[in-house]
Design a protein around this motif. Structure first.
Motif, PDB file in Angstrom:
ATOM      1  N   ILE A  35      20.957  36.839  66.677  1.00 28.99           N
ATOM      2  CA  ILE A  35      22.403  37.472  66.174  1.00 28.99           C
ATOM      3  C   ILE A  35      22.315  37.501  64.677  1.00 28.99           C
ATOM      4  O   ILE A  35      21.858  36.737  63.978  1.00 28.99           O
ATOM      5  N   LYS A  36      22.990  38.590  64.168  1.00 28.02           N
ATOM      6  CA  LYS A  36      23.084  38.752  62.856  1.00 28.02           C
ATOM      7  C   LYS A  36      24.766  39.071  62.569  1.00 28.02           C
ATOM      8  O   LYS A  36      25.286  39.686  63.291  1.00 28.02           O
ATOM      9  N   VAL A  37      25.230  38.612  61.470  1.00 27.99           N
ATOM     10  CA  VAL A  37      26.472  38.493  60.764  1.00 27.99           C
ATOM     11  C   VAL A  37      26.555  39.012  59.424  1.00 27.99           C
ATOM     12  O   VAL A  37      25.916  38.747  58.732  1.00 27.99           O
ATOM     13  N   GLY A  38      27.311  40.283  59.388  1.00 24.25           N
ATOM     14  CA  GLY A  38      27.470  40.976  58.069  1.00 24.25           C
ATOM     15  C   GLY A  38      29.190  40.784  57.806  1.00 24.25           C
ATOM     16  O   GLY A  38      29.987  40.744  58.612  1.00 24.25           O
ATOM     17  N   LEU A  39      29.322  40.528  56.444  1.00 23.66           N
ATOM     18  CA  LEU A  39      30.645  40.541  56.150  1.00 23.66           C
ATOM     19  C   LEU A  39      31.047  41.557  55.155  1.00 23.66           C
ATOM     20  O   LEU A  39      30.118  41.987  54.198  1.00 23.66           O
ATOM     21  N   SER A  40      32.259  42.286  55.298  1.00 24.38           N
ATOM     22  CA  SER A  40      32.603  43.244  54.172  1.00 24.38           C
ATOM     23  C   SER A  40      34.136  42.949  54.068  1.00 24.38           C
ATOM     24  O   SER A  40      34.675  42.413  54.837  1.00 24.38           O
ATOM     25  N   GLY A  41      34.370  43.726  52.902  1.00 22.85           N
ATOM     26  CA  GLY A  41      36.186  43.647  52.950  1.00 22.85           C
ATOM     27  C   GLY A  41      36.505  43.530  51.414  1.00 22.85           C
ATOM     28  O   GLY A  41      35.542  43.670  50.565  1.00 22.85           O
ATOM     29  N   ILE A  42      37.669  42.692  51.193  1.00 21.23           N
ATOM     30  CA  ILE A  42      38.120  42.777  49.997  1.00 21.23           C
ATOM     31  C   ILE A  42      37.918  41.238  49.521  1.00 21.23           C
ATOM     32  O   ILE A  42      38.389  40.346  50.261  1.00 21.23           O
ATOM     33  N   LEU A  43      37.399  41.013  48.378  1.00 22.78           N
ATOM     34  CA  LEU A  43      37.070  39.717  47.965  1.00 22.78           C
ATOM     35  C   LEU A  43      38.431  38.799  47.731  1.00 22.78           C
ATOM     36  O   LEU A  43      39.276  39.418  47.078  1.00 22.78           O
ATOM     37  N   MET A  44      38.262  37.504  47.925  1.00 26.19           N
ATOM     38  CA  MET A  44      39.478  36.743  47.769  1.00 26.19           C
ATOM     39  C   MET A  44      39.428  36.409  46.318  1.00 26.19           C
ATOM     40  O   MET A  44      38.438  35.902  45.640  1.00 26.19           O
ATOM     41  N   ILE A  45      40.565  36.702  45.552  1.00 27.65           N
ATOM     42  CA  ILE A  45      40.532  36.484  44.243  1.00 27.65           C
ATOM     43  C   ILE A  45      41.861  35.596  44.020  1.00 27.65           C
ATOM     44  O   ILE A  45      42.703  35.548  44.882  1.00 27.65           O
ATOM     45  N   LYS A  46      42.025  35.127  42.803  1.00 26.67           N
ATOM     46  CA  LYS A  46      43.334  34.368  42.159  1.00 26.67           C
ATOM     47  C   LYS A  46      43.506  34.521  40.579  1.00 26.67           C
ATOM     48  O   LYS A  46      42.356  35.091  39.837  1.00 26.67           O
ATOM     49  N   GLU A  52      40.042  35.193  29.900  1.00 20.36           N
ATOM     50  CA  GLU A  52      39.715  36.425  29.912  1.00 20.36           C
ATOM     51  C   GLU A  52      38.342  36.608  29.617  1.00 20.36           C
ATOM     52  O   GLU A  52      37.706  37.843  29.943  1.00 20.36           O
ATOM     53  N   ASN A  53      37.634  35.426  29.266  1.00 23.38           N
ATOM     54  CA  ASN A  53      36.352  35.511  29.035  1.00 23.38           C
ATOM     55  C   ASN A  53      35.753  34.242  29.476  1.00 23.38           C
ATOM     56  O   ASN A  53      36.317  33.235  29.142  1.00 23.38           O
ATOM     57  N   VAL A  54      34.168  34.159  29.818  1.00 20.92           N
ATOM     58  CA  VAL A  54      33.686  32.954  30.152  1.00 20.92           C
ATOM     59  C   VAL A  54      33.593  31.974  28.931  1.00 20.92           C
ATOM     60  O   VAL A  54      33.630  30.933  29.496  1.00 20.92           O
ATOM     61  N   THR A 105      34.411  32.138  40.308  1.00 22.82           N
ATOM     62  CA  THR A 105      33.601  32.776  39.213  1.00 22.82           C
ATOM     63  C   THR A 105      34.568  33.837  38.410  1.00 22.82           C
ATOM     64  O   THR A 105      35.358  34.728  39.206  1.00 22.82           O
ATOM     65  N   LEU A 106      34.659  33.769  37.154  1.00 19.00           N
ATOM     66  CA  LEU A 106      35.382  34.842  36.535  1.00 19.00           C
ATOM     67  C   LEU A 106      34.690  36.245  36.749  1.00 19.00           C
ATOM     68  O   LEU A 106      33.653  36.514  36.163  1.00 19.00           O
ATOM     69  N   LEU A 107      35.577  36.839  37.501  1.00 19.94           N
ATOM     70  CA  LEU A 107      34.936  38.316  37.641  1.00 19.94           C
ATOM     71  C   LEU A 107      35.387  39.536  36.551  1.00 19.94           C
ATOM     72  O   LEU A 107      34.540  40.435  36.296  1.00 19.94           O
ATOM     73  N   ASN A 140      41.251  37.959  33.589  1.00 20.65           N
ATOM     74  CA  ASN A 140      42.539  37.132  34.325  1.00 20.65           C
ATOM     75  C   ASN A 140      42.146  37.251  35.855  1.00 20.65           C
ATOM     76  O   ASN A 140      43.059  36.948  36.660  1.00 20.65           O
ATOM     77  N   THR A 141      40.951  37.097  36.194  1.00 18.93           N
ATOM     78  CA  THR A 141      40.394  37.500  37.670  1.00 18.93           C
ATOM     79  C   THR A 141      39.166  36.584  38.166  1.00 18.93           C
ATOM     80  O   THR A 141      38.226  36.470  37.575  1.00 18.93           O
ATOM     81  N   ILE A 142      39.648  35.749  38.987  1.00 20.80           N
ATOM     82  CA  ILE A 142      38.433  34.667  39.711  1.00 20.80           C
ATOM     83  C   ILE A 142      38.437  34.978  41.022  1.00 20.80           C
ATOM     84  O   ILE A 142      39.286  35.185  41.716  1.00 20.80           O
ATOM     85  N   GLY A 143      37.132  35.013  41.300  1.00 18.91           N
ATOM     86  CA  GLY A 143      36.606  35.143  42.612  1.00 18.91           C
ATOM     87  C   GLY A 143      36.467  33.734  43.306  1.00 18.91           C
ATOM     88  O   GLY A 143      35.644  33.149  42.755  1.00 18.91           O
ATOM     89  N   VAL A 144      37.489  33.469  44.166  1.00 23.64           N
ATOM     90  CA  VAL A 144      37.533  32.038  44.715  1.00 23.64           C
ATOM     91  C   VAL A 144      36.196  31.809  45.591  1.00 23.64           C
ATOM     92  O   VAL A 144      35.766  32.538  46.364  1.00 23.64           O
ATOM     93  N   ILE A 145      35.654  30.571  45.273  1.00 22.98           N
ATOM     94  CA  ILE A 145      34.572  29.917  46.178  1.00 22.98           C
ATOM     95  C   ILE A 145      35.099  29.610  47.522  1.00 22.98           C
ATOM     96  O   ILE A 145      36.199  28.759  47.580  1.00 22.98           O
TER      97      ILE A 145
END
Length: 124
Positions: free
Chosen positions: A24-35, A40-42, A54-56, A59-64
């Motif tokens: 069984i293999k699972v792949g995920l795709s879609g729009i990243l969950m952000i906040k 503005e800079n690391v 992670t600061l992407l 003003n945008t963080i990709g939520v763990i």
């Protein structure tokens, strides 16, 4: 099989191999969950700040976050009138001596009477 849940597409691939292995293999795709964030800079993020991602970009963080995937395989294919059959090769000895062959292989079928009987111990 593909299904969309919220902002993700899950692609599930069931592979039934001829040796009985089910892969069984699972792949995920879609729009990243952000906040949003004030950063503005690391270099602006202090070590004691809990940003939970992670600061992407500015003003945008990709939520763990986690994805929990559960599988259910219904073994009652085509109804419940089925059996699990294990076929093992067994060495048989020639008894009558009419052939130069001393032994031969024979496929022996073992039908499981219960689910416990159908369990196979893997030595991996």
């Amino acid at each position: 099989m593909a299904s969309s849940v919220a902002n993700y597409d899950y692609i599930v691939d069931w592979e039934f191999q001829t040796d009985g292995l089910i892969r069984i293999k699972v792949g995920l795709s879609g729009i990243l969950m952000i906040k949003g964030t004030k950063y503005e800079n690391v270099n602006q993020i202090r070590s004691e700040d809990e940003i939970h991602g992670t600061l992407l970009a500015h003003n945008t963080i990709g939520v763990i976050h986690d994805h929990y995937i559960t599988f259910y395989l219904d073994m009652d294919v085509d109804g419940t009138n089925n059996s699990f059959v294990q076929v093992k090769m067994a060495k048989k000895t020639v008894k009558n001596g009419k052939t130069p062959r001393k032994s031969f292989w024979k496929a022996e079928r073992h039908i499981a009477k219960t689910e416990k009987d159908a369990q196979i111990k893997l030595s991996i």
